[in-house]
Design an enzyme around this catalytic site. Structure first.
Site, PDB file in Angstrom:
ATOM      1  CD  GLU A 186     -48.060 -54.225 -17.041  1.00  0.00           C
ATOM      2  OE1 GLU A 186     -48.279 -55.269 -17.653  1.00  0.00           O
ATOM      3  OE2 GLU A 186     -47.968 -53.125 -17.607  1.00  0.00           O
TER       4      GLU A 186
ATOM      5  CB  CYS B 220     -40.000 -47.979 -14.343  1.00  0.00           C
ATOM      6  SG  CYS B 220     -41.417 -47.003 -14.857  1.00  0.00           S
TER       7      CYS B 220
ATOM      8  CB  CYS C  23     -53.429 -43.216 -14.316  1.00  0.00           C
ATOM      9  SG  CYS C  23     -52.805 -41.520 -14.107  1.00  0.00           S
TER      10      CYS C  23
ATOM     11  CB  CYS D  30     -52.262 -38.375 -20.643  1.00  0.00           C
ATOM     12  SG  CYS D  30     -51.871 -37.352 -19.190  1.00  0.00           S
TER      13      CYS D  30
ATOM     14  CB  CYS E 216     -50.712 -42.348 -21.144  1.00  0.00           C
ATOM     15  SG  CYS E 216     -50.210 -43.407 -19.778  1.00  0.00           S
TER      16      CYS E 216
ATOM     17  CG  LEU F 115     -44.260 -28.792 -20.576  1.00  0.00           C
ATOM     18  CD1 LEU F 115     -44.923 -28.260 -19.310  1.00  0.00           C
ATOM     19  CD2 LEU F 115     -43.107 -27.866 -20.979  1.00  0.00           C
TER      20      LEU F 115
ATOM     21  CB  CYS G 252     -42.402 -44.112 -21.535  1.00  0.00           C
ATOM     22  SG  CYS G 252     -40.907 -43.866 -20.649  1.00  0.00           S
TER      23      CYS G 252
HETATM   24  N1  SAH Z   1     -48.241 -39.733 -14.106  1.00  0.00           N
HETATM   25  C1  SAH Z   1     -46.815 -39.511 -14.173  1.00  0.00           C
HETATM   26  C2  SAH Z   1     -46.037 -40.774 -14.479  1.00  0.00           C
HETATM   27  C3  SAH Z   1     -46.462 -41.340 -15.798  1.00  0.00           C
HETATM   28  S1  SAH Z   1     -45.425 -42.281 -16.852  1.00  0.00           S
HETATM   29  C4  SAH Z   1     -46.533 -38.489 -15.244  1.00  0.00           C
HETATM   30  O1  SAH Z   1     -47.395 -38.241 -16.070  1.00  0.00           O
HETATM   31  O2  SAH Z   1     -45.448 -37.933 -15.256  1.00  0.00           O
HETATM   32  C5  SAH Z   1     -43.985 -41.457 -17.185  1.00  0.00           C
HETATM   33  C6  SAH Z   1     -43.883 -40.722 -18.513  1.00  0.00           C
HETATM   34  O3  SAH Z   1     -44.278 -41.487 -19.657  1.00  0.00           O
HETATM   35  C7  SAH Z   1     -44.742 -39.481 -18.511  1.00  0.00           C
HETATM   36  O4  SAH Z   1     -43.950 -38.421 -18.969  1.00  0.00           O
HETATM   37  C8  SAH Z   1     -45.804 -39.835 -19.512  1.00  0.00           C
HETATM   38  O5  SAH Z   1     -46.407 -38.707 -20.073  1.00  0.00           O
HETATM   39  C9  SAH Z   1     -45.015 -40.633 -20.516  1.00  0.00           C
HETATM   40  N2  SAH Z   1     -45.864 -41.400 -21.437  1.00  0.00           N
HETATM   41  C10 SAH Z   1     -47.130 -41.817 -21.228  1.00  0.00           C
HETATM   42  N3  SAH Z   1     -47.590 -42.476 -22.300  1.00  0.00           N
HETATM   43  C11 SAH Z   1     -46.587 -42.483 -23.210  1.00  0.00           C
HETATM   44  C12 SAH Z   1     -46.452 -43.035 -24.518  1.00  0.00           C
HETATM   45  N4  SAH Z   1     -47.439 -43.712 -25.073  1.00  0.00           N
HETATM   46  N5  SAH Z   1     -45.286 -42.843 -25.156  1.00  0.00           N
HETATM   47  C13 SAH Z   1     -44.270 -42.183 -24.572  1.00  0.00           C
HETATM   48  N6  SAH Z   1     -44.334 -41.643 -23.346  1.00  0.00           N
HETATM   49  C14 SAH Z   1     -45.483 -41.786 -22.659  1.00  0.00           C
END
Ligand code: SAH
Length: 375
Positions: free
Chosen positions: A114, A127, A134, A138, A141, A247, A365
């Site tokens: 997407e 974006c 992935c 995490c 996510c 972070l 996000c």
């Molecule tokens: N792998 C990369 C890009 C991921 S998406 C990274 O981790 O930075 C971009 C951002 O969205 C990251 O900071 C990720 O931690 C955040 N993110 C992921 N799931 C989320 C959620 N459910 N709510 C808010 N932010 C989220």
């Protein structure tokens, strides 16, 4: 011990290789490619202009006819060889009164990714995804739950960007400029785990026309969980992209859980690499912090984060958690978020709260989870 019955065949992992696209190649390799097809080298320039300047869509039924400066006999062959269709839209959704568009793409081997285009009064941001799925796992996510399917090719990444440029140029983003200006690698995947293809994609996006799309490096953001060796490699590239570090916790104990790769590279190592990036490029690092109710939003964590970041070239971007299906976590209440912001700012750390564009279409996000759509 009885063996469990086999309820599903393992998925066939063999896949058709992604076709070569001119965006995978630098200009000299494009020239070699057209010469190998029996055409004069300057056709590489012509094709590049069609793709990056005129924003010709390879999936348009009349794509060959649009290559008007190329002899009719050579058009289809050059289009098929250097402008193959890499991504087909399966579903498009809009939100925010037409200013946010999410597209679900099917790639040539059936993988789904997407991208989200967001129009603002003064800019258009896309974006993009760097991987199908992935591997970083995490727990908060959506993409992280399905594991990694595969890396995207440079062409597949660039095509998401060019598609957003086409959408903007066609006036498809309500109330926004008709020119794409920013790219954030915050879609599906960990960009620094697909390092070479992502860096080449950044080059294509930022090289002047006709080699590339001509965006400013400063307007490209690469977001990472904190793969330290890759951050250091990026530092050595001397590119001026914005680095974002996800972070989400200032202490290792919690970050080990929220960002499992922290078990390999700790908060202090990740931040050290980030500060080296900042001092080499002069660019402020964006610290991403999803606000998760009663998990990472305590005042003491704001103060600890403030101590880690004060006097550094950093900016904190708080992201209200977008709860994902089946997750036990929720966004922090607004007053808790405000107190967190207040404490960071009083430590001298510039802090903003991200808007929640595309929330209702699962385009915000961490909500991108194409695999759930099924095939
Ligand atoms: N792998 C990369 C890009 C991921 S998406 C990274 O981790 O930075 C971009 C951002 O969205 C990251 O900071 C990720 O931690 C955040 N993110 C992921 N799931 C989320 C959620 N459910 N709510 C808010 N932010 C989220």
């Amino acid at each position: 011990m009885t063996a469990l019955p086999l309820i599903a065949e393992p998925r066939d992992r063999r896949r058709t290789p992604t076709p070569r696209h001119l965006a995978d190649l630098d200009m000299s390799a494009r020239r070699d490619a057209v010469v190998a097809l029996g055409e004069p080298a300057f056709r590489a320039n012509q094709l590049s202009k069609h793709y990056f300047d005129r924003l010709v869509d390879p999936s348009a039924p009349d794509v060959a006819e649009q290559l008007t400066d190329i002899p009719a006999a050579a058009r289809s062959r050059l289009a098929a060889e250097l402008l193959p269709v890499l991504a087909t839209p399966v579903r498009r959704m809009t939100a925010d009164a037409g200013a946010t568009h999410k597209t679900l793409w099917r790639l040539t081997d059936g993988a789904l990714v997407e991208s989200v285009a967001m129009g603002y009064p003064d800019r258009v941001t896309v974006c993009v995804s760097s991987q199908a799925g992935c591997g970083m796992a995490c727990p908060f996510c959506a993409t992280g739950q399905g594991g990694l399917t595969r890396n995207l090719s440079t062409g597949e990444i660039v095509e998401q960007v060019v598609a957003a440029a086409r959408l903007a140029a066609s006036g498809g983003l309500a109330g926004s400029p008709q020119r794409l200006s920013r790219v954030v690698f915050m879609g599906m995947g960990e960009p620094l785990a697909n390092y070479n293809r992502v860096i080449t994609a950044v080059r294509r996006i930022t090289e002047p026309s006709p080699t590339g799309l001509g965006l400013s490096q400063r307007h490209v953001t690469v977001s990472t969980v904190g793969l330290v060796p890759a951050i250091r490699r990026l530092t050595d590239e001397e590119m001026n992209v914005t680095l974002a570090v996800s972070l989400h916790a200032p202490d290792d104990e919690l970050r080990d859980e929220l960002v499992p790769v922290n078990n390999r590279w700790k908060v202090a190592e990740v931040l050290d690499a980030a500060w080296d990036y900042a001092s080499r490029t002069g660019r402020r690092v964006s610290i991403e912090y999803a606000m998760i109710r009663d998990v990472n939003d305590q005042p003491w964590r704001a103060d600890l984060l403030g101590r880690l970041l004060s006097d550094r070239l950093a900016h904190v971007n708080l992201i209200p958690l977008n709860p994902t299906p089946g997750s036990r976590w929720d966004a922090s209440p607004k007053p808790v978020e405000q107190e967190f912001v207040r404490r960071l700012r009083s430590a001298g750390v510039p802090t903003t709260v991200r808007d929640t564009r595309g929330r209702e279409i699962d385009g915000a996000c961490g909500q991108l989870a194409a695999a759930e759509v099924g095939e």
